[in-house]
Design a protein around this motif. Sequence first.
Motif, PDB file in Angstrom:
ATOM      1  N   ARG A  42      33.680  41.335  58.645  1.00 55.40           N
ATOM      2  CA  ARG A  42      34.411  41.796  57.463  1.00 55.40           C
ATOM      3  C   ARG A  42      35.325  40.657  57.004  1.00 55.40           C
ATOM      4  NH1 ARG A  42      31.392  45.269  58.631  1.00 55.40           N
ATOM      5  NH2 ARG A  42      31.698  47.547  58.619  1.00 55.40           N
ATOM      6  N   ALA A  43      35.438  40.514  55.695  1.00 57.00           N
ATOM      7  CA  ALA A  43      36.376  39.548  55.126  1.00 57.00           C
ATOM      8  C   ALA A  43      37.130  40.227  53.997  1.00 57.00           C
ATOM      9  CB  ALA A  43      35.645  38.311  54.606  1.00 57.00           C
ATOM     10  N   SER A  44      38.447  40.015  53.956  1.00 57.19           N
ATOM     11  CA  SER A  44      39.294  40.631  52.940  1.00 57.19           C
ATOM     12  C   SER A  44      39.585  39.629  51.835  1.00 57.19           C
ATOM     13  CB  SER A  44      40.626  41.084  53.540  1.00 57.19           C
ATOM     14  OG  SER A  44      40.438  41.817  54.722  1.00 57.19           O
ATOM     15  N   LEU A  45      39.767  40.156  50.636  1.00 57.68           N
ATOM     16  CA  LEU A  45      40.184  39.332  49.504  1.00 57.68           C
ATOM     17  C   LEU A  45      41.692  39.371  49.404  1.00 57.68           C
ATOM     18  CD1 LEU A  45      39.176  37.609  47.182  1.00 57.68           C
ATOM     19  CD2 LEU A  45      38.966  39.672  45.802  1.00 57.68           C
ATOM     20  N   CYS A  46      42.306  38.182  49.378  1.00 53.09           N
ATOM     21  CA  CYS A  46      43.758  38.038  49.450  1.00 53.09           C
ATOM     22  C   CYS A  46      44.232  37.197  48.268  1.00 53.09           C
ATOM     23  CB  CYS A  46      44.112  37.361  50.773  1.00 53.09           C
ATOM     24  SG  CYS A  46      45.833  36.852  50.950  1.00 53.09           S
ATOM     25  N   HIS A  47      45.504  37.366  47.902  1.00 48.75           N
ATOM     26  CA  HIS A  47      46.065  36.578  46.795  1.00 48.75           C
ATOM     27  C   HIS A  47      46.031  35.083  47.081  1.00 48.75           C
ATOM     28  CE1 HIS A  47      47.510  39.105  43.503  1.00 48.75           C
ATOM     29  NE2 HIS A  47      47.670  40.059  44.405  1.00 48.75           N
ATOM     30  N   SER A  48      46.005  34.683  48.335  1.00 49.38           N
ATOM     31  CA  SER A  48      45.897  33.262  48.637  1.00 49.38           C
ATOM     32  C   SER A  48      44.533  32.703  48.237  1.00 49.38           C
ATOM     33  CB  SER A  48      46.162  33.008  50.122  1.00 49.38           C
ATOM     34  OG  SER A  48      47.501  33.303  50.449  1.00 49.38           O
ATOM     35  N   ASP A  49      43.496  33.547  48.272  1.00 55.67           N
ATOM     36  CA  ASP A  49      42.199  33.137  47.719  1.00 55.67           C
ATOM     37  C   ASP A  49      42.295  33.006  46.207  1.00 55.67           C
ATOM     38  OD1 ASP A  49      40.782  33.412  50.295  1.00 55.67           O
ATOM     39  OD2 ASP A  49      41.083  35.556  50.004  1.00 55.67           O
ATOM     40  N   LEU A 341      45.799  52.482  55.685  1.00 57.64           N
ATOM     41  CA  LEU A 341      46.168  52.905  54.331  1.00 57.64           C
ATOM     42  C   LEU A 341      45.947  51.799  53.302  1.00 57.64           C
ATOM     43  CD1 LEU A 341      49.510  54.832  55.008  1.00 57.64           C
ATOM     44  CD2 LEU A 341      47.244  55.805  54.598  1.00 57.64           C
ATOM     45  N   LEU A 342      45.922  50.561  53.738  1.00 57.75           N
ATOM     46  CA  LEU A 342      45.797  49.436  52.814  1.00 57.75           C
ATOM     47  C   LEU A 342      44.353  49.106  52.470  1.00 57.75           C
ATOM     48  CD1 LEU A 342      48.503  47.017  54.240  1.00 57.75           C
ATOM     49  CD2 LEU A 342      48.751  49.083  52.863  1.00 57.75           C
ATOM     50  N   HIS A 343      43.413  49.696  53.182  1.00 60.75           N
ATOM     51  CA  HIS A 343      41.990  49.435  52.938  1.00 60.75           C
ATOM     52  C   HIS A 343      41.533  50.247  51.729  1.00 60.75           C
ATOM     53  CE1 HIS A 343      37.573  49.887  54.486  1.00 60.75           C
ATOM     54  NE2 HIS A 343      37.659  49.101  53.424  1.00 60.75           N
ATOM     55  N   THR A 344      41.414  49.571  50.594  1.00 61.52           N
ATOM     56  CA  THR A 344      41.038  50.269  49.360  1.00 61.52           C
ATOM     57  C   THR A 344      39.581  50.674  49.383  1.00 61.52           C
ATOM     58  OG1 THR A 344      42.667  48.947  48.151  1.00 61.52           O
ATOM     59  CG2 THR A 344      41.012  50.119  46.841  1.00 61.52           C
ATOM     60  N   ALA A 360      43.568  40.782  40.847  1.00 57.37           N
ATOM     61  CA  ALA A 360      44.499  40.226  39.861  1.00 57.37           C
ATOM     62  C   ALA A 360      45.152  41.315  39.021  1.00 57.37           C
ATOM     63  CB  ALA A 360      43.765  39.233  38.965  1.00 57.37           C
ATOM     64  N   ASP A 361      44.422  42.410  38.777  1.00 59.35           N
ATOM     65  CA  ASP A 361      44.952  43.506  37.959  1.00 59.35           C
ATOM     66  C   ASP A 361      45.724  44.540  38.769  1.00 59.35           C
ATOM     67  OD1 ASP A 361      43.849  42.362  35.685  1.00 59.35           O
ATOM     68  OD2 ASP A 361      41.984  43.514  35.825  1.00 59.35           O
ATOM     69  N   GLY A 362      45.818  44.356  40.078  1.00 57.92           N
ATOM     70  CA  GLY A 362      46.552  45.295  40.914  1.00 57.92           C
ATOM     71  C   GLY A 362      45.818  46.582  41.196  1.00 57.92           C
ATOM     72  N   GLU A 363      44.501  46.585  40.990  1.00 57.43           N
ATOM     73  CA  GLU A 363      43.717  47.809  41.192  1.00 57.43           C
ATOM     74  C   GLU A 363      43.415  48.065  42.663  1.00 57.43           C
ATOM     75  OE1 GLU A 363      40.237  47.370  38.853  1.00 57.43           O
ATOM     76  OE2 GLU A 363      41.292  47.312  36.931  1.00 57.43           O
ATOM     77  N   VAL A 364      43.471  47.029  43.486  1.00 61.62           N
ATOM     78  CA  VAL A 364      43.162  47.171  44.909  1.00 61.62           C
ATOM     79  C   VAL A 364      44.278  46.545  45.721  1.00 61.62           C
ATOM     80  CG1 VAL A 364      40.661  47.153  44.523  1.00 61.62           C
ATOM     81  CG2 VAL A 364      41.844  45.004  45.013  1.00 61.62           C
ATOM     82  N   VAL A 365      44.425  47.009  46.960  1.00 63.70           N
ATOM     83  CA  VAL A 365      45.345  46.381  47.897  1.00 63.70           C
ATOM     84  C   VAL A 365      44.553  45.452  48.800  1.00 63.70           C
ATOM     85  CG1 VAL A 365      46.997  46.765  49.761  1.00 63.70           C
ATOM     86  CG2 VAL A 365      46.974  48.290  47.780  1.00 63.70           C
TER      87      VAL A 365
END
Length: 372
Positions: A42-49, A341-344, A360-365
Amino acid sequence: MRSAVLWHAPAERTYAVSRPLQLEDIAVPEPRAGEVLVKIERASLCHSDLSVIDGSRVRPLPMALGHEASGTIVGTGPGVDDVRSGDRVVLVFVPACGQCRACTSGRPALCHRGAEANGSGDLLHGEALLRTADGGRINHHLGVSAFSEYAVVARESVVVIDDDVPFDIAAMFGCAALTGIGAVLNTAQVTAGQSVIVFGLGAVGLMAVMAAAQVSGTTVIAIDPLAQKRELALRCGAHFVGDPASAEALVAEHAGDGVDVAVEAVGSARVMEACLGLLTRGGALVSVGLPHPEQILSIQALQFPGMGKRLLGSYMGDAVPARDIPRYVQLWRDGRLPVELLHTDTKPLAEINEGLDALADGEVVRRLFLMS
């Protein structure tokens, strides 16, 4: 293996149209001395990406992105004898050399050699291994490059976890948990009865909320312009929530003359300035978000010697990953850190560019991706 590669930055919105990340078929590299081969689960998408894609963080291109992930070791290089194939691991985005002044002083998150390798797109033990079909170099992202079916990383970039920890949960401990929880427990060292305000309720900010809430007797205020994130903050343990315009009133009502700790997880100099104004005498502002390099902080300098306020930078939550990841996982097991809880949601890697827009739009955590 398939790998999501960024060829050009900054990219134009919407990312679903401009498609900055291209799925490429590249050879699976062999681990060298001191390295391991990990199958990414599993890999998460983060704002650092996202910050690399929008140009806020300049990195050498082309680059195989992704840095928050969990996986399984499937191969080891020479000299690696303390982990083995089949071990489940969390990947860590700062490989600590153990020998520089930061490492020997107990601050491996600030490792000099790790930072140098991350900045150049190399690995801790050697130059970049990823190659295009014609032999061109592809840089590694933060020593991990997790948006790939496999990753060769330094042994120092993995922490072994128990087999009963789901990959979805484990992935979020490699960046969001280390950064957000560490900002509260390591950098600020929040103690019983203190008041904490968190600005910015992405995954890192919400992890900070969870960490502050599990300290006995704290008052936790969470601030974000999006109502759905404020609601999630309440589920994560916040006692009071509001939008940015209500922050001052909330602090006055629930923290008297100011909060003991403010965590800035937005990445905005303007928000940092506002946070300093909300601190009580002797309070600490913990800077966690990544502002654009051109942003300048403009504040009244007298607040520091005259009121004893502190401005604390926190990179990777001042974490010692080998110590902190097992510690935080145990807090999750005990029900004190509801990371789930953070897993959208979870999507296939083919939808990575659409995920950039959602983040970018804040739709997912935290949107997680399956590699295959």
